[in-house]
Design a protein around this motif. Structure first.
Motif, mmCIF file in Angstrom:
data_model
loop_
_atom_site.group_PDB
_atom_site.id
_atom_site.type_symbol
_atom_site.label_atom_id
_atom_site.label_comp_id
_atom_site.label_asym_id
_atom_site.label_seq_id
_atom_site.Cartn_x
_atom_site.Cartn_y
_atom_site.Cartn_z
ATOM 1 N N GLY A 206 44.029 77.135 61.415
ATOM 2 C CA GLY A 206 44.819 78.017 62.256
ATOM 3 C C GLY A 206 46.177 77.437 62.604
ATOM 4 O O GLY A 206 47.187 78.146 62.624
ATOM 5 N N PHE A 207 46.229 76.135 62.855
ATOM 6 C CA PHE A 207 47.476 75.500 63.307
ATOM 7 C C PHE A 207 48.547 75.524 62.230
ATOM 8 O O PHE A 207 49.737 75.639 62.532
ATOM 9 C CB PHE A 207 47.192 74.061 63.735
ATOM 10 N N TYR A 208 48.150 75.407 60.974
ATOM 11 C CA TYR A 208 49.120 75.377 59.884
ATOM 12 C C TYR A 208 49.213 76.717 59.146
ATOM 13 O O TYR A 208 49.560 76.771 57.966
ATOM 14 C CB TYR A 208 48.779 74.259 58.900
ATOM 15 N N THR A 209 48.879 77.792 59.859
ATOM 16 C CA THR A 209 49.047 79.126 59.289
ATOM 17 C C THR A 209 50.522 79.500 59.263
ATOM 18 O O THR A 209 51.285 79.165 60.169
ATOM 19 C CB THR A 209 48.282 80.165 60.131
ATOM 20 N N SER A 210 50.920 80.209 58.238
ATOM 21 C CA SER A 210 52.289 80.723 58.155
ATOM 22 C C SER A 210 52.252 82.118 57.559
ATOM 23 O O SER A 210 51.424 82.410 56.696
ATOM 24 C CB SER A 210 53.179 79.810 57.301
ATOM 25 N N GLY A 211 53.130 82.980 58.044
ATOM 26 C CA GLY A 211 53.167 84.344 57.528
ATOM 27 C C GLY A 211 52.896 85.348 58.618
ATOM 28 O O GLY A 211 53.546 85.343 59.662
ATOM 29 N N GLY A 212 51.905 86.226 58.378
ATOM 30 C CA GLY A 212 51.607 87.282 59.334
ATOM 31 C C GLY A 212 50.121 87.471 59.526
ATOM 32 O O GLY A 212 49.335 86.530 59.362
ATOM 33 N N ALA A 213 49.739 88.701 59.837
ATOM 34 C CA ALA A 213 48.336 88.988 60.140
ATOM 35 C C ALA A 213 47.425 88.713 58.948
ATOM 36 O O ALA A 213 46.292 88.245 59.118
ATOM 37 C CB ALA A 213 48.191 90.447 60.585
ATOM 38 N N LEU A 214 47.894 88.997 57.732
ATOM 39 C CA LEU A 214 47.089 88.757 56.540
ATOM 40 C C LEU A 214 46.765 87.283 56.393
ATOM 41 O O LEU A 214 45.620 86.906 56.099
ATOM 42 C CB LEU A 214 47.820 89.269 55.302
ATOM 43 N N GLU A 215 47.761 86.435 56.619
ATOM 44 C CA GLU A 215 47.557 84.992 56.489
ATOM 45 C C GLU A 215 46.643 84.455 57.589
ATOM 46 O O GLU A 215 45.899 83.493 57.363
ATOM 47 C CB GLU A 215 48.905 84.265 56.524
ATOM 48 N N VAL A 216 46.682 85.054 58.765
ATOM 49 C CA VAL A 216 45.771 84.643 59.835
ATOM 50 C C VAL A 216 44.320 84.899 59.424
ATOM 51 O O VAL A 216 43.435 84.061 59.615
ATOM 52 C CB VAL A 216 46.096 85.379 61.149
ATOM 53 N N GLY A 217 44.066 86.065 58.843
ATOM 54 C CA GLY A 217 42.726 86.372 58.352
ATOM 55 C C GLY A 217 42.285 85.423 57.255
ATOM 56 O O GLY A 217 41.127 84.988 57.217
ATOM 57 N N GLN A 218 43.208 85.096 56.356
ATOM 58 C CA GLN A 218 42.879 84.161 55.278
ATOM 59 C C GLN A 218 42.597 82.765 55.821
ATOM 60 O O GLN A 218 41.700 82.062 55.332
ATOM 61 C CB GLN A 218 44.031 84.112 54.266
ATOM 62 N N ALA A 219 43.348 82.345 56.849
ATOM 63 C CA ALA A 219 43.116 81.038 57.462
ATOM 64 C C ALA A 219 41.745 80.984 58.119
ATOM 65 O O ALA A 219 41.030 79.974 58.018
ATOM 66 C CB ALA A 219 44.209 80.740 58.494
ATOM 67 N N ALA A 220 41.351 82.068 58.787
ATOM 68 C CA ALA A 220 40.029 82.116 59.412
ATOM 69 C C ALA A 220 38.931 82.035 58.354
ATOM 70 O O ALA A 220 37.925 81.329 58.534
ATOM 71 C CB ALA A 220 39.887 83.391 60.238
ATOM 72 N N THR A 221 39.124 82.739 57.248
ATOM 73 C CA THR A 221 38.140 82.696 56.162
ATOM 74 C C THR A 221 38.035 81.301 55.568
ATOM 75 O O THR A 221 36.928 80.791 55.333
ATOM 76 C CB THR A 221 38.526 83.700 55.061
ATOM 77 N N ARG A 222 39.175 80.668 55.306
ATOM 78 C CA ARG A 222 39.161 79.304 54.768
ATOM 79 C C ARG A 222 38.480 78.343 55.736
ATOM 80 O O ARG A 222 37.708 77.469 55.326
ATOM 81 C CB ARG A 222 40.584 78.823 54.486
ATOM 82 N N GLY A 223 38.761 78.497 57.017
ATOM 83 C CA GLY A 223 38.145 77.620 58.008
ATOM 84 C C GLY A 223 36.629 77.716 57.983
ATOM 85 O O GLY A 223 35.931 76.699 58.019
ATOM 86 N N VAL A 224 36.111 78.937 57.915
ATOM 87 C CA VAL A 224 34.654 79.128 57.900
ATOM 88 C C VAL A 224 34.053 78.580 56.613
ATOM 89 O O VAL A 224 33.025 77.880 56.637
ATOM 90 C CB VAL A 224 34.308 80.619 58.080
ATOM 91 N N VAL A 225 34.676 78.876 55.479
ATOM 92 C CA VAL A 225 34.140 78.424 54.185
ATOM 93 C C VAL A 225 34.144 76.901 54.098
ATOM 94 O O VAL A 225 33.131 76.278 53.738
ATOM 95 C CB VAL A 225 34.950 79.035 53.029
ATOM 96 N N PHE A 226 35.276 76.278 54.439
ATOM 97 C CA PHE A 226 35.349 74.820 54.366
ATOM 98 C C PHE A 226 34.376 74.167 55.351
ATOM 99 O O PHE A 226 33.762 73.148 55.048
ATOM 100 C CB PHE A 226 36.778 74.343 54.664
ATOM 101 N N SER A 227 34.230 74.765 56.529
ATOM 102 C CA SER A 227 33.296 74.224 57.518
ATOM 103 C C SER A 227 31.871 74.277 56.999
ATOM 104 O O SER A 227 31.107 73.302 57.128
ATOM 105 C CB SER A 227 33.405 74.998 58.842
ATOM 106 N N CYS A 228 31.483 75.397 56.404
ATOM 107 C CA CYS A 228 30.124 75.531 55.879
ATOM 108 C C CYS A 228 29.858 74.519 54.765
ATOM 109 O O CYS A 228 28.781 73.910 54.709
ATOM 110 C CB CYS A 228 29.889 76.950 55.372
ATOM 111 N N VAL A 229 30.828 74.334 53.883
ATOM 112 C CA VAL A 229 30.664 73.355 52.797
ATOM 113 C C VAL A 229 30.513 71.947 53.358
ATOM 114 O O VAL A 229 29.636 71.179 52.939
ATOM 115 C CB VAL A 229 31.858 73.431 51.830
ATOM 116 N N MET A 230 31.342 71.586 54.341
ATOM 117 C CA MET A 230 31.273 70.253 54.920
ATOM 118 C C MET A 230 29.985 70.061 55.722
ATOM 119 O O MET A 230 29.429 68.956 55.751
ATOM 120 C CB MET A 230 32.493 70.010 55.813
ATOM 121 N N ILE A 231 29.507 71.112 56.369
ATOM 122 C CA ILE A 231 28.234 71.018 57.095
ATOM 123 C C ILE A 231 27.105 70.681 56.132
ATOM 124 O O ILE A 231 26.281 69.798 56.395
ATOM 125 C CB ILE A 231 27.947 72.333 57.844
#
Length: 243
Positions: A206-231
């Motif tokens: 979230g902190f290194y998001t750039s762009g607009g609403a679309l990029e915010v959604g993509q950042a949230a998706t990446r955060g969840v996916v990467f978190s699940c993989v690392m878990i």
């Protein structure tokens, strides 16, 4: 990859610098604890009861025979809930609920220039936004896992009560039978590590998001996916180290 890891470590260092005003940070920590803990209690209760019941039924189906005591179902259910299902499955669910919310919140503040405004005012933005989330995560996740374990046992008891394969007395006898305290240690270590992983990775996205609403959604998706993989990765690592 190396650049992203460097930015991740730098963000963590900035997040845990000495705060400008402890009272403000304390209020944020309390707010995040309520959001992560009380706000997640409902979903944890639901999945834990059903997982506990399902594990008990499947164990009874696979192991019950004249040669095996029926009380073994309680012990297997206990170890399965404590070692794997409560810390890991709960964290995967919380990654979707808490992690996506954190990434979206911080990402929205970034694209609307609220983080820039904080930095202009001399506020340590990573410390103000991220450290309370991390503290809340590593504090509340173990408590949620404990609740999950207890509710899993209740789910297993209900499953025995409604079936004829294993009696509730056999289930209760099996719960403390052969208990090894190290499984509690492994469970709590997993809960703390998983809470740290979810909060830091999603906050970083979230902190290194750039762009607009679309990029915010993509950042949230990446955060969840990467978190699940690392878990899942650290689930294996911790189990291998302790067991």
């Amino acid at each position: 990859m190396i650049q992203s890891l460097g930015r991740y470590i730098l963000l963590l260092r900035l997040s845990f610098r000495k705060p400008e005003k402890f009272s403000v940070y304390w209020a944020e920590v309390m707010r995040e604890m309520v959001s992560a803990g009380i706000g997640s209690l409902g979903i944890i209760m639901i999945i834990s009861v059903f997982i506990g019941a399902a594990v008990t039924i499947q164990t009874a189906f696979q192991l019950i025979s004249p040669l095996i005591p029926k009380s073994v179902v309680g012990g297997i259910t206990r170890d399965s809930m404590v070692l794997e299902f409560s810390p890991t499955i709960s964290s995967l669910v919380l990654a979707g609920r808490i992690g996506s919310s954190m990434a979206s919140q911080i990402g929205t503040m970034r694209v609307t220039e609220q983080i820039d405004a904080l930095e202009i005012m001399g506020v340590n933005a990573p410390g103000y936004l991220i450290s309370p989330k991390v503290i809340a995560g590593v504090t509340m996740f173990p408590l949620l896992v404990i609740v999950s374990i207890l509710l899993g046992f209740i789910g297993g008891y209900v499953a025995c009560f409604t079936s004829s394969e294993v009696t509730t007395d056999d289930f209760l006898i099996g719960l403390p039978d052969g208990f090894n305290p190290v499984i509690i240690t492994v469970c709590m270590v997993k809960a703390v590590v998983f809470g740290f992983i979810i909060t830091t990775i999603c906050s970083y996205q979230g902190f290194y998001t750039s762009g607009g609403a679309l990029e915010v959604g993509q950042a949230a998706t990446r955060g969840v996916v990467f978190s699940c993989v690392m878990i899942l990765m650290f689930d294996l690592i911790i189990s291998r180290l302790f067991l």
